[in-house]
Design an enzyme around this catalytic site. Sequence first.
Site, PDB file in Angstrom:
ATOM      1  N   HIS A 201      56.741 -22.201   8.282  1.00 39.00           N
ATOM      2  CA  HIS A 201      55.758 -23.172   7.785  1.00 39.00           C
ATOM      3  C   HIS A 201      54.883 -22.472   6.756  1.00 39.00           C
ATOM      4  CE1 HIS A 201      52.872 -26.714   8.866  1.00 39.00           C
ATOM      5  NE2 HIS A 201      52.696 -26.319   7.604  1.00 39.00           N
TER       6      HIS A 201
ATOM      7  N   HIS B 258      53.805 -23.081   2.611  1.00 37.37           N
ATOM      8  CA  HIS B 258      53.881 -23.828   1.346  1.00 37.37           C
ATOM      9  C   HIS B 258      53.768 -22.817   0.218  1.00 37.37           C
ATOM     10  CE1 HIS B 258      53.146 -27.733   3.416  1.00 37.37           C
ATOM     11  NE2 HIS B 258      52.521 -26.942   4.278  1.00 37.37           N
TER      12      HIS B 258
ATOM     13  N   HIS C 166      55.664 -32.672   8.793  1.00 42.52           N
ATOM     14  CA  HIS C 166      54.329 -32.445   9.337  1.00 42.52           C
ATOM     15  C   HIS C 166      53.962 -33.672  10.183  1.00 42.52           C
ATOM     16  CE1 HIS C 166      54.054 -29.329   6.315  1.00 42.52           C
ATOM     17  NE2 HIS C 166      52.760 -29.125   6.487  1.00 42.52           N
TER      18      HIS C 166
ATOM     19  N   GLU D  76      49.004 -33.130  13.042  1.00 39.88           N
ATOM     20  CA  GLU D  76      48.024 -32.144  12.556  1.00 39.88           C
ATOM     21  C   GLU D  76      46.659 -32.849  12.632  1.00 39.88           C
ATOM     22  OE1 GLU D  76      48.305 -31.141   8.374  1.00 39.88           O
ATOM     23  OE2 GLU D  76      47.034 -29.365   8.589  1.00 39.88           O
TER      24      GLU D  76
ATOM     25  N   ASP E 108      51.027 -21.370   6.849  1.00 42.43           N
ATOM     26  CA  ASP E 108      50.731 -22.630   6.157  1.00 42.43           C
ATOM     27  C   ASP E 108      50.401 -22.390   4.677  1.00 42.43           C
ATOM     28  OD1 ASP E 108      50.599 -25.376   5.980  1.00 42.43           O
ATOM     29  OD2 ASP E 108      48.775 -25.612   7.169  1.00 42.43           O
ATOM     30  N   ASP E 109      49.138 -22.107   4.377  1.00 40.18           N
ATOM     31  CA  ASP E 109      48.678 -21.866   2.998  1.00 40.18           C
ATOM     32  C   ASP E 109      47.828 -20.595   3.007  1.00 40.18           C
ATOM     33  OD1 ASP E 109      49.501 -24.526   1.667  1.00 40.18           O
ATOM     34  OD2 ASP E 109      48.457 -25.148   3.483  1.00 40.18           O
TER      35      ASP E 109
HETATM   36  N1  HPA Z   1      49.157 -30.264   5.840  1.00 42.72           N
HETATM   37  C1  HPA Z   1      49.559 -31.234   5.028  1.00 42.72           C
HETATM   38  N2  HPA Z   1      49.895 -31.016   3.770  1.00 42.72           N
HETATM   39  C2  HPA Z   1      49.840 -29.772   3.300  1.00 42.72           C
HETATM   40  C3  HPA Z   1      49.429 -28.741   4.095  1.00 42.72           C
HETATM   41  C4  HPA Z   1      49.075 -28.995   5.447  1.00 42.72           C
HETATM   42  O1  HPA Z   1      48.710 -28.128   6.249  1.00 42.72           O
HETATM   43  N3  HPA Z   1      49.481 -27.630   3.310  1.00 42.72           N
HETATM   44  C5  HPA Z   1      49.927 -28.001   2.098  1.00 42.72           C
HETATM   45  N4  HPA Z   1      50.147 -29.310   2.078  1.00 42.72           N
HETATM   46 ZN    ZN Z   2      51.690 -27.306   6.118  1.00 47.67          ZN
END
Ligand code: HPA
Ligand code: ZN
Length: 327
Positions: free
Chosen positions: A9, A11, A189, A192, A270-271
Amino acid sequence: MSVPKAELHLHIEGTLEPELAFALAERNGAELPFASVQELHDAYRFEDLQSFLDLYYRLTDVLRTERDFTELAEAYLVRASAAGVRHAEIFFDPQAHTSRGVPFATVIDGLWAALRDSERRYGISTKLILCFLRDLSAESALETLSAAEPYLDRIVAVGLDSAEVGHPPAKFAAVYRRARELGLRAVAHAGEEGPASYVAEALDVLGVERIDHGIRVLEDPALVERLVRERIPLTVCPFSNVRLRVIDKLTDHPLRLMLELGLVATVNSDDPAYFGGYVQENLDGVRDALGLSDEHLRTLARNSFEASFIDERTRARYLGEVEAYRF
Ligand code: HPA
Ligand code: ZN
C-alpha cells in the site's frame, strides 16, 4: 538489517518528498504555492483525508515528464531497499496526471523505466496497481482502463482511492468487471474513512482480493469473522491513520488487536513523504506504541508475502527468508 517484507500500500505520488518537489518545480517551471521546503513541510498538517488529498493533488503538478516519474520511482526504490523491502506493489493515479494534460504513456513509461529492472538494481521485485479516483465518474475510470490496455503486461491489478465517503465501491462495478475480464487482479481502499459496509461491498460487488486500510471493519464483528475465515488481507497504514485523524494517536491503533483476532493485517506506508515515515518507521512506530513482540513482527512480514500478487515459487522463497530472519 530489517526483516524482509513486501510493501502493498504505497502511492508513488505520495513518495514525493518536498526537496524533490521543489527541484522538479524549478526544472519544469511549475509554480508551487510555498516559499521554501520548510514552508511546505509545515503544511503537512491534515484535518482529514480530503485536506491531505488537496495538497497531494496540488503537488502532482510538478510531475510532467517521463524523467520526473522515473526519478520519483527511483527515489522510492532506494529508500525501500534500505528498509528491507523485497517486493513492492505500487499504486499510481493516472487520472491525477491525465486530467492535467500529461499523457498516460508519459506516466507509465516514466515509472516503468525505474521498475523494469528493479530486482537487479535494487533487490526489489515490483508490480504496478492502477488506481481509479473514486470522486471522479465511472466513465472516467473506464476511459482510464482503456488507455491502460496497451500496457497490461506492466500492471497487475486495479485499485480504488481518493475521497471515500459518498463514493461507494458499487459505483465502479462495471470497470472492475472489465478489469477482471482483462486478467487484472483487484484491490480497493475501503473502511478508511468510509463505513465497514464499503468493505463488504468491495468484496461482493467488485470482487477484490485484498482491502486497503479496512480498519473500520472492527465495527462489524460478523465481517471481521468473514475476513478471518476467508483470509482476506488488509493493508494497514498506521502513520496515515494518525495523520489523517482516522485514529487519535498511535497507541490507540487497533493493529495489535487485528493480529490477535486473526486478521491477515500488513503494515504499509501509504504516502510516506506526507505522513512522517516509510514502512520501516511505521513498523518501528507500532512496535513501540503497541508493544509488539518479535513474533508479531514476523507475522506481519509473513502476511505481507501471503497477501502479495507474486507467483508461488517467489512467495516460498520470500517466506523462507522471513522464517530465517533473526530479530
Ligand atoms: N486514501 C485514499 N486515497 C489516497 C490515499 C489514501 O490513504 N493516499 C493517496 N490517495
Ligand atoms: Zn492509500
